[in-house]
Design a protein around this motif. Structure first.
Motif, PDB file in Angstrom:
ATOM      1  N   SER A 106       6.998   8.034  -0.858  1.00 38.06           N
ATOM      2  CA  SER A 106       7.582   7.931  -2.196  1.00 38.06           C
ATOM      3  C   SER A 106       7.129   6.667  -2.929  1.00 38.06           C
ATOM      4  O   SER A 106       7.371   6.519  -4.124  1.00 38.06           O
ATOM      5  CB  SER A 106       9.112   7.939  -2.103  1.00 38.06           C
ATOM      6  N   LEU A 107       6.476   5.769  -2.197  1.00 41.61           N
ATOM      7  CA  LEU A 107       6.001   4.512  -2.800  1.00 41.61           C
ATOM      8  C   LEU A 107       4.490   4.552  -3.025  1.00 41.61           C
ATOM      9  O   LEU A 107       3.828   3.517  -3.025  1.00 41.61           O
ATOM     10  CB  LEU A 107       6.356   3.325  -1.892  1.00 41.61           C
ATOM     11  N   PHE A 108       3.953   5.741  -3.228  1.00 46.45           N
ATOM     12  CA  PHE A 108       2.502   5.894  -3.381  1.00 46.45           C
ATOM     13  C   PHE A 108       1.944   5.042  -4.512  1.00 46.45           C
ATOM     14  O   PHE A 108       0.781   4.652  -4.515  1.00 46.45           O
ATOM     15  CB  PHE A 108       2.164   7.370  -3.629  1.00 46.45           C
ATOM     16  N   TRP A 109       2.780   4.735  -5.490  1.00 47.76           N
ATOM     17  CA  TRP A 109       2.339   3.976  -6.669  1.00 47.76           C
ATOM     18  C   TRP A 109       2.310   2.466  -6.414  1.00 47.76           C
ATOM     19  O   TRP A 109       1.668   1.712  -7.146  1.00 47.76           O
ATOM     20  CB  TRP A 109       3.301   4.240  -7.832  1.00 47.76           C
ATOM     21  N   LEU A 110       3.012   2.013  -5.372  1.00 47.71           N
ATOM     22  CA  LEU A 110       3.220   0.575  -5.169  1.00 47.71           C
ATOM     23  C   LEU A 110       1.934  -0.212  -4.921  1.00 47.71           C
ATOM     24  O   LEU A 110       1.747  -1.281  -5.523  1.00 47.71           O
ATOM     25  CB  LEU A 110       4.205   0.356  -4.020  1.00 47.71           C
ATOM     26  N   PRO A 111       1.023   0.246  -4.051  1.00 54.72           N
ATOM     27  CA  PRO A 111      -0.178  -0.572  -3.810  1.00 54.72           C
ATOM     28  C   PRO A 111      -1.042  -0.770  -5.047  1.00 54.72           C
ATOM     29  O   PRO A 111      -1.570  -1.854  -5.269  1.00 54.72           O
ATOM     30  CB  PRO A 111      -0.919   0.197  -2.709  1.00 54.72           C
ATOM     31  N   VAL A 112      -1.190   0.279  -5.861  1.00 51.86           N
ATOM     32  CA  VAL A 112      -2.025   0.141  -7.060  1.00 51.86           C
ATOM     33  C   VAL A 112      -1.367  -0.781  -8.080  1.00 51.86           C
ATOM     34  O   VAL A 112      -2.028  -1.642  -8.679  1.00 51.86           O
ATOM     35  CB  VAL A 112      -2.305   1.528  -7.680  1.00 51.86           C
ATOM     36  N   VAL A 113      -0.045  -0.631  -8.280  1.00 55.06           N
ATOM     37  CA  VAL A 113       0.662  -1.506  -9.215  1.00 55.06           C
ATOM     38  C   VAL A 113       0.588  -2.955  -8.754  1.00 55.06           C
ATOM     39  O   VAL A 113       0.326  -3.871  -9.549  1.00 55.06           O
ATOM     40  CB  VAL A 113       2.132  -1.055  -9.364  1.00 55.06           C
ATOM     41  N   SER A 114       0.797  -3.171  -7.448  1.00 54.15           N
ATOM     42  CA  SER A 114       0.706  -4.537  -6.910  1.00 54.15           C
ATOM     43  C   SER A 114      -0.685  -5.103  -7.104  1.00 54.15           C
ATOM     44  O   SER A 114      -0.856  -6.280  -7.462  1.00 54.15           O
ATOM     45  CB  SER A 114       1.066  -4.536  -5.424  1.00 54.15           C
ATOM     46  N   LEU A 115      -1.706  -4.266  -6.866  1.00 54.73           N
ATOM     47  CA  LEU A 115      -3.089  -4.707  -7.035  1.00 54.73           C
ATOM     48  C   LEU A 115      -3.363  -5.114  -8.473  1.00 54.73           C
ATOM     49  O   LEU A 115      -3.957  -6.175  -8.733  1.00 54.73           O
ATOM     50  CB  LEU A 115      -4.040  -3.591  -6.608  1.00 54.73           C
TER      51      LEU A 115
ATOM     52  N   ALA B  41      -6.031 -17.868  -2.054  1.00 50.25           N
ATOM     53  CA  ALA B  41      -5.110 -16.939  -2.708  1.00 50.25           C
ATOM     54  C   ALA B  41      -5.409 -15.494  -2.330  1.00 50.25           C
ATOM     55  O   ALA B  41      -4.618 -14.604  -2.624  1.00 50.25           O
ATOM     56  CB  ALA B  41      -5.168 -17.099  -4.224  1.00 50.25           C
ATOM     57  N   GLY B  42      -6.586 -15.250  -1.715  1.00 49.02           N
ATOM     58  CA  GLY B  42      -6.865 -13.938  -1.161  1.00 49.02           C
ATOM     59  C   GLY B  42      -7.676 -12.996  -2.018  1.00 49.02           C
ATOM     60  O   GLY B  42      -7.733 -11.798  -1.727  1.00 49.02           O
ATOM     61  N   ILE B  43      -8.340 -13.507  -3.056  1.00 44.05           N
ATOM     62  CA  ILE B  43      -9.050 -12.622  -3.967  1.00 44.05           C
ATOM     63  C   ILE B  43     -10.142 -11.823  -3.253  1.00 44.05           C
ATOM     64  O   ILE B  43     -10.328 -10.631  -3.486  1.00 44.05           O
ATOM     65  CB  ILE B  43      -9.643 -13.428  -5.158  1.00 44.05           C
ATOM     66  N   ASN B  44     -10.878 -12.473  -2.335  1.00 43.30           N
ATOM     67  CA  ASN B  44     -11.957 -11.771  -1.646  1.00 43.30           C
ATOM     68  C   ASN B  44     -11.422 -10.667  -0.752  1.00 43.30           C
ATOM     69  O   ASN B  44     -11.999  -9.583  -0.658  1.00 43.30           O
ATOM     70  CB  ASN B  44     -12.787 -12.757  -0.823  1.00 43.30           C
ATOM     71  N   ALA B  45     -10.304 -10.936  -0.071  1.00 44.45           N
ATOM     72  CA  ALA B  45      -9.710  -9.930   0.813  1.00 44.45           C
ATOM     73  C   ALA B  45      -9.219  -8.726   0.012  1.00 44.45           C
ATOM     74  O   ALA B  45      -9.446  -7.577   0.397  1.00 44.45           O
ATOM     75  CB  ALA B  45      -8.554 -10.545   1.597  1.00 44.45           C
ATOM     76  N   VAL B  46      -8.542  -8.992  -1.089  1.00 42.65           N
ATOM     77  CA  VAL B  46      -8.020  -7.903  -1.915  1.00 42.65           C
ATOM     78  C   VAL B  46      -9.154  -7.040  -2.430  1.00 42.65           C
ATOM     79  O   VAL B  46      -9.081  -5.802  -2.400  1.00 42.65           O
ATOM     80  CB  VAL B  46      -7.189  -8.464  -3.088  1.00 42.65           C
ATOM     81  N   GLN B  47     -10.235  -7.646  -2.869  1.00 37.77           N
ATOM     82  CA  GLN B  47     -11.345  -6.869  -3.398  1.00 37.77           C
ATOM     83  C   GLN B  47     -12.105  -6.152  -2.292  1.00 37.77           C
ATOM     84  O   GLN B  47     -12.653  -5.081  -2.509  1.00 37.77           O
ATOM     85  CB  GLN B  47     -12.259  -7.763  -4.225  1.00 37.77           C
ATOM     86  N   SER B  48     -12.127  -6.736  -1.089  1.00 34.04           N
ATOM     87  CA  SER B  48     -12.769  -6.062   0.034  1.00 34.04           C
ATOM     88  C   SER B  48     -12.029  -4.781   0.410  1.00 34.04           C
ATOM     89  O   SER B  48     -12.635  -3.789   0.813  1.00 34.04           O
ATOM     90  CB  SER B  48     -12.818  -7.000   1.251  1.00 34.04           C
ATOM     91  N   PHE B  49     -10.699  -4.801   0.275  1.00 36.09           N
ATOM     92  CA  PHE B  49      -9.879  -3.650   0.649  1.00 36.09           C
ATOM     93  C   PHE B  49      -9.481  -2.803  -0.556  1.00 36.09           C
ATOM     94  O   PHE B  49      -8.571  -1.985  -0.464  1.00 36.09           O
ATOM     95  CB  PHE B  49      -8.614  -4.113   1.381  1.00 36.09           C
ATOM     96  N   MET B  50     -10.160  -3.005  -1.663  1.00 40.76           N
ATOM     97  CA  MET B  50      -9.773  -2.301  -2.876  1.00 40.76           C
ATOM     98  C   MET B  50      -9.806  -0.783  -2.689  1.00 40.76           C
ATOM     99  O   MET B  50      -8.901  -0.062  -3.131  1.00 40.76           O
ATOM    100  CB  MET B  50     -10.701  -2.714  -4.023  1.00 40.76           C
ATOM    101  N   GLY B  51     -10.857  -0.303  -2.017  1.00 39.66           N
ATOM    102  CA  GLY B  51     -10.957   1.132  -1.790  1.00 39.66           C
ATOM    103  C   GLY B  51      -9.795   1.668  -0.975  1.00 39.66           C
ATOM    104  O   GLY B  51      -9.225   2.724  -1.284  1.00 39.66           O
ATOM    105  N   GLN B  52      -9.417   0.931   0.073  1.00 42.47           N
ATOM    106  CA  GLN B  52      -8.306   1.359   0.914  1.00 42.47           C
ATOM    107  C   GLN B  52      -6.981   1.328   0.152  1.00 42.47           C
ATOM    108  O   GLN B  52      -6.104   2.158   0.378  1.00 42.47           O
ATOM    109  CB  GLN B  52      -8.205   0.460   2.143  1.00 42.47           C
ATOM    110  N   ILE B  53      -6.843   0.347  -0.734  1.00 41.12           N
ATOM    111  CA  ILE B  53      -5.610   0.252  -1.510  1.00 41.12           C
ATOM    112  C   ILE B  53      -5.463   1.457  -2.421  1.00 41.12           C
ATOM    113  O   ILE B  53      -4.391   2.054  -2.538  1.00 41.12           O
ATOM    114  CB  ILE B  53      -5.585  -1.068  -2.313  1.00 41.12           C
ATOM    115  N   PHE B  54      -6.548   1.858  -3.058  1.00 36.98           N
ATOM    116  CA  PHE B  54      -6.504   3.048  -3.910  1.00 36.98           C
ATOM    117  C   PHE B  54      -6.299   4.307  -3.073  1.00 36.98           C
ATOM    118  O   PHE B  54      -5.563   5.208  -3.475  1.00 36.98           O
ATOM    119  CB  PHE B  54      -7.781   3.156  -4.741  1.00 36.98           C
ATOM    120  N   ASP B  55      -6.928   4.346  -1.888  1.00 36.35           N
ATOM    121  CA  ASP B  55      -6.745   5.511  -1.028  1.00 36.35           C
ATOM    122  C   ASP B  55      -5.298   5.626  -0.559  1.00 36.35           C
ATOM    123  O   ASP B  55      -4.740   6.720  -0.461  1.00 36.35           O
ATOM    124  CB  ASP B  55      -7.667   5.415   0.190  1.00 36.35           C
TER     125      ASP B  55
END
Length: 496
Positions: A388-397, A305-319
């Motif tokens: 304009s979609l700056f909020w999308l990655p954090v909301v998706s996360l 389901a990708g939990i490890n990948a999402v958490q590995s890229f957590m910093g980039q997602i917030f950035d």
């Protein structure tokens, strides 16, 4: 923009297995309870027993997330911060991060049979020792080889705990509450994951590592002295009087009040007492084969389901969101969300059912990670201005983390604890835990390579497709086990 996997900063974000979680639960033959569920009231001693046993789960979470603050310190050159005296390389970081998963894959292969020979209680005490030794070694080590050994040894206990702890919790609980107590185990795991996020960056590596060992010390003292063995194991070994005393403690009832439950346990065990059970039975006997397929399929879905990948890229997602929130605050926020979501699962699982929560979890995780992948695809291809979609990655996360933890995180282990009869429970639990952690080890090491060749967005989409396939698997293959006895579950598994 492609990720540079040779950059040491990437590995600082790498957090090995975060679930296995979850997540797990009760390995109890659902043999018990003949009355109206609405009349049940769980005893305080049952909560005390479960919470004491779950200190192992807390330590498991600490081992999983230990790298998050530790790798940042090991990248320093100041000997007052880094006990090695020099910054570790990217390869060394990778091995420190992933060796716990390798150890976790090996541990269940050796511990499963001990649960049948020594008992659940003694086996839990035994498996806590390598985790304790590992934390103490990490606290006082100044050699990279000792770090490797400690991570692998700690992993042996981590993997074993996912095989044995759900078994013990399942066997001290009842039909009406086994799902709840199984999910409480996952709550302790997520609390253990949160602890390094909060405390690790604030103290020295030695103090942080030693503090992670304290829950295990408390476990060894209180669990050894005050918490009883599983009544089901005791009856299986013809210790009827000890089983009655254990059940009286766990239910806070008199001798006469536990007679019916004791009889029900003995009756279920009698059915399989002449069946030794082994790997062959899991592959040949129809209901056991389907149960094993369900158990392995759910832990596979959990990992892909990708939990490890999402958490590995957590910093980039917030950035990518342009958020000014610090890495420390963002990581802790995600950790708190995991705890809250898993807790909500523990209080709703007996009302909503396992299957419904798994479907919500897999579908929700799929939608969130597909949208996350779309954002990074648009950002890389530049075919659309994503400012304009700056909020999308954090909301998706955040949606992904919540959805994952209401089902895929804790429930695969809970269901594993429900669907196997006593004669194959230890071997089935051990093989499921082995498969889970071996898969996790492969995904953790393989994901950077795929992301480098395909792109981060494409990898997220692959995980989304796995969630879609997993939804069909849950709908068509996984039975609803809520409130059912072991016999009823076996009947469900016997159907085509």
């Amino acid at each position: 923009m492609e990720t540079d996997f040779s950059n040491e900063k990437y590995y600082n974000k790498l957090k090995e297995v975060v679930y296995i979680p979850p997540s797990e639960e009760d390995n109890k033959p659902q043999l018990l309870q003949l009355e109206n569920n609405n009349k049940y009231k769980d005893s305080y001693f049952l909560y005390l027993s479960a919470f004491t046993a779950d200190l192992v789960a807390f330590a498991t979470g600490c081992h999983m997330a230990w790298c998050s603050p530790a790798l940042a310190k090991l990248q320093e050159t100041d000997p007052n911060v880094n006990p090695l005296g020099e910054a570790v390389s990217s390869i060394q970081e990778s091995w420190i991060a992933s060796l716990v998963s390798l150890g976790a894959a090996v541990g269940p292969l050796f511990i499963g049979k001990l649960a049948d020979n020594l008992g659940r209680k003694k086996t839990l005490i035994l498996l806590s020792l390598p985790m304790l030794v590992a934390f103490i070694t990490l606290a006082f080590s100044n050699n990279i080889t000792l770090f490797y050994v400690a991570r692998f040894v700690g992993g042996l206990g981590v993997g074993s705990s996912f095989a044995i702890l759900p078994m013990y919790l399942g066997e001290i609980t009842e039909n009406h509450n086994r799902g709840k107590f199984g999910c409480i185990m996952a709550v302790f795991i997520t609390l253990g994951i949160l602890y390094p996020f909060v405390v690790g960056p604030l103290v020295s590596l030695r103090l942080f590592s030693f503090s992670c060992a304290i829950p295990l010390m408390l476990f060894l003292i209180f669990f050894s002295l005050f918490i009883p063995e599983s009544p089901i194991f005791l009856i299986s070994n013809n210790c009827s009087e000890e089983a009655k005393e254990a059940l009286m403690k766990l239910r806070s009832k008199s001798s006469s009040q536990v007679e019916n439950e004791l009889s029900a346990i003995a009756k279920e065990i009698e059915k399989d007492k002449d069946k030794k059970g082994g790997i062959g039975d899991l592959l040949i006997v129809p209901n056991l084969r389907r149960g094993f397929t369900v158990s392995v399929g759910l832990v596979a879905l959990q990992q892909f389901a990708g939990i490890n990948a999402v958490q590995s890229f957590m910093g980039q997602i917030f950035d990518a969101s342009g958020s000014e929130m610090s890495t420390y605050m963002s990581t802790n926020l995600v950790g708190v969300i995991q705890v809250v979501a898993t807790f909500l699962t523990s209080v709703t699982v007996e009302k909503l059912g396992r299957k419904f929560l798994l479907l919500v979890s897999s579908i929700g995780s799929c939608a969130a990670i597909l949208i996350l992948g779309l954002y990074f695809y648009l950002k890389k291809s530049e075919i659309y201005n994503v400012d304009s979609l700056f909020w999308l990655p954090v909301v998706s996360l955040m949606i992904y983390i919540v959805c994952f933890n209401v089902g895929l995180g804790p429930l695969p282990w809970a269901i594993m604890g429900e669907i196997f009869p006593p004669n194959v429970k230890s071997v089935a639990s051990a093989l499921t835990a082995f498969f889970c952690f071996f898969t996790s080890f492969g995904v953790t090491l393989g994901f950077p390579i795929l992301a480098n060749h395909l792109g981060m967005a494409e990898c997220f989409w692959m995980f989304g497709v796995c969630c879609i396939l997993g939804s069909f698997f849950v709908y068509f293959v996984v039975p609803e086990t809520k409130g059912k006895t072991l016999s009823e579950i076996q009947q469900l598994l016997s159907k085509n």
